[in-house]
Design a protein around this motif. Sequence first.
Motif, mmCIF file in Angstrom:
data_model
loop_
_atom_site.group_PDB
_atom_site.id
_atom_site.type_symbol
_atom_site.label_atom_id
_atom_site.label_comp_id
_atom_site.label_asym_id
_atom_site.label_seq_id
_atom_site.Cartn_x
_atom_site.Cartn_y
_atom_site.Cartn_z
ATOM 1 N N THR A 86 42.761 32.992 39.052
ATOM 2 C CA THR A 86 42.923 34.355 40.002
ATOM 3 C C THR A 86 42.677 35.567 38.996
ATOM 4 O O THR A 86 42.425 35.601 37.866
ATOM 5 C CB THR A 86 44.244 34.580 40.280
ATOM 6 O OG1 THR A 86 45.249 34.951 39.079
ATOM 7 C CG2 THR A 86 45.052 33.371 40.862
ATOM 8 N N LEU A 87 42.449 36.786 39.735
ATOM 9 C CA LEU A 87 41.962 37.948 39.020
ATOM 10 C C LEU A 87 43.190 38.342 38.087
ATOM 11 O O LEU A 87 42.889 38.984 37.023
ATOM 12 C CB LEU A 87 41.867 39.229 40.230
ATOM 13 C CG LEU A 87 40.729 38.759 41.171
ATOM 14 C CD1 LEU A 87 40.681 39.900 41.951
ATOM 15 C CD2 LEU A 87 39.457 38.925 40.296
ATOM 16 N N GLU A 88 44.464 38.038 38.453
ATOM 17 C CA GLU A 88 45.562 38.396 37.609
ATOM 18 C C GLU A 88 45.617 37.502 36.261
ATOM 19 O O GLU A 88 45.686 37.786 35.306
ATOM 20 C CB GLU A 88 46.771 38.014 38.300
ATOM 21 C CG GLU A 88 47.386 39.133 39.328
ATOM 22 C CD GLU A 88 47.501 40.398 38.444
ATOM 23 O OE1 GLU A 88 47.907 40.471 37.534
ATOM 24 O OE2 GLU A 88 47.098 41.487 38.825
ATOM 25 N N ASP A 89 44.932 36.151 36.420
ATOM 26 C CA ASP A 89 44.916 35.399 35.333
ATOM 27 C C ASP A 89 43.722 36.061 34.293
ATOM 28 O O ASP A 89 43.956 35.964 32.863
ATOM 29 C CB ASP A 89 44.060 33.948 35.499
ATOM 30 C CG ASP A 89 45.119 33.073 36.154
ATOM 31 O OD1 ASP A 89 46.259 33.407 36.223
ATOM 32 O OD2 ASP A 89 44.785 32.244 36.694
ATOM 33 N N ILE A 90 42.585 36.539 34.886
ATOM 34 C CA ILE A 90 41.506 37.095 34.055
ATOM 35 C C ILE A 90 42.202 38.460 33.429
ATOM 36 O O ILE A 90 42.046 38.678 32.260
ATOM 37 C CB ILE A 90 40.483 37.623 35.022
ATOM 38 C CG1 ILE A 90 39.903 36.268 35.509
ATOM 39 C CG2 ILE A 90 39.217 38.324 34.153
ATOM 40 C CD1 ILE A 90 38.645 36.705 36.579
ATOM 41 N N LYS A 91 42.712 39.485 34.192
ATOM 42 C CA LYS A 91 43.366 40.437 33.458
ATOM 43 C C LYS A 91 44.367 40.226 32.513
ATOM 44 O O LYS A 91 44.168 40.940 31.375
ATOM 45 C CB LYS A 91 44.130 41.163 34.434
ATOM 46 C CG LYS A 91 44.229 42.591 34.550
ATOM 47 C CD LYS A 91 44.928 43.339 35.732
ATOM 48 C CE LYS A 91 45.271 44.736 35.354
ATOM 49 N NZ LYS A 91 46.033 45.430 36.569
ATOM 50 N N ALA A 92 45.268 39.229 32.482
ATOM 51 C CA ALA A 92 46.072 38.733 31.440
ATOM 52 C C ALA A 92 45.220 38.390 30.273
ATOM 53 O O ALA A 92 45.954 38.753 29.202
ATOM 54 C CB ALA A 92 47.070 37.645 32.039
ATOM 55 N N LEU A 93 44.423 37.621 30.574
ATOM 56 C CA LEU A 93 43.535 36.964 29.362
ATOM 57 C C LEU A 93 42.980 38.072 28.349
ATOM 58 O O LEU A 93 43.020 38.263 27.213
ATOM 59 C CB LEU A 93 42.618 36.145 29.691
ATOM 60 C CG LEU A 93 43.217 34.596 29.952
ATOM 61 C CD1 LEU A 93 42.187 33.875 30.753
ATOM 62 C CD2 LEU A 93 43.753 34.007 28.892
ATOM 63 N N LEU A 94 42.379 39.090 29.356
ATOM 64 C CA LEU A 94 41.605 40.102 28.654
ATOM 65 C C LEU A 94 42.350 41.012 27.941
ATOM 66 O O LEU A 94 42.264 41.640 26.813
ATOM 67 C CB LEU A 94 40.848 41.224 29.544
ATOM 68 C CG LEU A 94 39.754 40.488 30.501
ATOM 69 C CD1 LEU A 94 38.915 41.321 31.486
ATOM 70 C CD2 LEU A 94 38.485 39.813 29.515
ATOM 71 N N ARG A 95 43.834 41.517 28.677
ATOM 72 C CA ARG A 95 44.846 42.142 27.833
ATOM 73 C C ARG A 95 45.387 41.504 26.537
ATOM 74 O O ARG A 95 45.678 42.096 25.629
ATOM 75 C CB ARG A 95 45.945 42.173 28.908
ATOM 76 C CG ARG A 95 45.789 43.270 29.875
ATOM 77 C CD ARG A 95 47.140 44.114 29.912
ATOM 78 N NE ARG A 95 47.104 45.320 30.778
ATOM 79 C CZ ARG A 95 47.640 45.137 32.137
ATOM 80 N NH1 ARG A 95 48.481 44.181 32.259
ATOM 81 N NH2 ARG A 95 47.608 45.900 32.792
ATOM 82 N N SER A 96 45.216 40.087 26.681
ATOM 83 C CA SER A 96 45.698 39.506 25.432
ATOM 84 C C SER A 96 44.688 39.619 24.236
ATOM 85 O O SER A 96 44.885 39.111 23.282
ATOM 86 C CB SER A 96 46.156 37.911 25.818
ATOM 87 O OG SER A 96 46.925 37.961 26.896
ATOM 88 N N GLY A 97 43.459 39.785 24.705
ATOM 89 C CA GLY A 97 42.473 40.150 23.453
ATOM 90 C C GLY A 97 41.234 39.248 23.774
ATOM 91 O O GLY A 97 40.334 39.327 22.730
ATOM 92 N N ALA A 98 41.046 38.593 25.066
ATOM 93 C CA ALA A 98 39.817 37.903 24.872
ATOM 94 C C ALA A 98 38.839 38.767 25.399
ATOM 95 O O ALA A 98 39.090 39.941 26.288
ATOM 96 C CB ALA A 98 40.057 36.799 26.501
#
Lengths: 255, 205
Positions: A86-98
Amino acid sequence: MAVAKRIIPCLDVDKGRVVKGVNFLNIRDAGDPSEVARRYDLEGADEITMLDITASHESREITYQTVEKIASEIFIPLTVGGGVRTLEDIKALLRSGADKVSINTAAVEDPNFVKLASEKFGTQCIVVAIDAKSLAKDSNRWEVVTYGGRDRTGLDVVQWAKQMEEFGAGEILLTSMDRDGTKEGFDNKLTKAVSSSISLPTIASGGAGSLQDLVDGILIGGAEAVLAASIFHFSEYSIEQAREVLRSANISVRN
Amino acid sequence: MNTIAVIDYGMGNLHSVSKALIKVSPTDRILVTSETNEIEKANKIVLPGVGAIKECMEALRKDNLHEVVIRNIVEKPTLAICVGMQMLLELSEENGGITGLNLIDGKVQRILNSETVKVPHMGWNQVSQKTNHYMWTDIPDKSFFYFVHSYACHSSLDAIGLTSHGSEFISAVCRKNIFAVQFHPEKSQKVGLQLYKNFINWECD
């Protein structure tokens, strides 16, 4: 002067530990992800990819923590894949530093997801991972498979890569499921078929067992980058040795 | 002690930029912020940016943040990164044509692809230092930096770094106190961290 070909060590991570198995069986423990990532960064890896193979969805929090820990140790790009739906998954990963996320099954199930994701987060951070299996009846064609090769999709790999380019992928991570874990070398015919059909960078993956395999993936397969796991994890070869071998084959690498 | 404001308009790789700054300068204050008073009080400005320029420009113009940013970057040492650099130029042809802040000379165009020239330009490439500059201190000429972009500036009176991908493009520009780069120093390991270190120590007149 040209853009250097990239060497990308890959960490398969299960519940916060680096593992690597032959065709996903016989999984061996290869250490703490952030320690391994830091070693690769210092050895001169061009990027790091982390594939989360944790099966259960409840472990998502562990994944984000692992990404955060890796990201805090390295100063090179980090791609994270596995279970991105989901877009939420992507957002969470980018936020975590990916820096980039890799989308696999979710793209097959809904190609528009790739379009939405690249519109929202930018082409530069959307990697589409394609798992390919050769067709028994035609050795020059490959089929997209999902769930580690269990499900056949009927999609032609080259056509699929072209469609993903059109839908906004920034890179294609191409894994040969016939070769993955075998150490017999990349499927260079597969890599070439894809790399010559799209204008995006193609990352060759699945099967690297020697440093010459990395050279072949670039020179024969036409890959912009080569991804390998086991040959680096157990210190069979260092990243620096890999770079030396590429350099002596006249391949442009970072110095 | 310096205070460095990393402009947070929702579009940057802020985490990695601030992490790199903290790594090279544990004693300075690194603020990731969109607060006017914090930006006004900062000694130096970092303007990051990733993604499409239209979204970046719109996000920056929201609540008139761009006015505060312009006012501060014209007079303080500033480092702009990737789309942050592109926004400082006159215009970009991305997204049907986007007007930039026009603080630095140059236009942004699509990189032309071919069989051997892949777009996006993604990966490590060399930066030729066109002229000497304090910001290049301890960074060897033709060092490899990490790039990821599909649009580039091909000519600028303010060019200070050049890179080739198919054709030559401008990978760094500088005008007075503004230094801007197309690559990502926070993803460029040793030489990238050195560039941040130089920025911390840069005292422009």
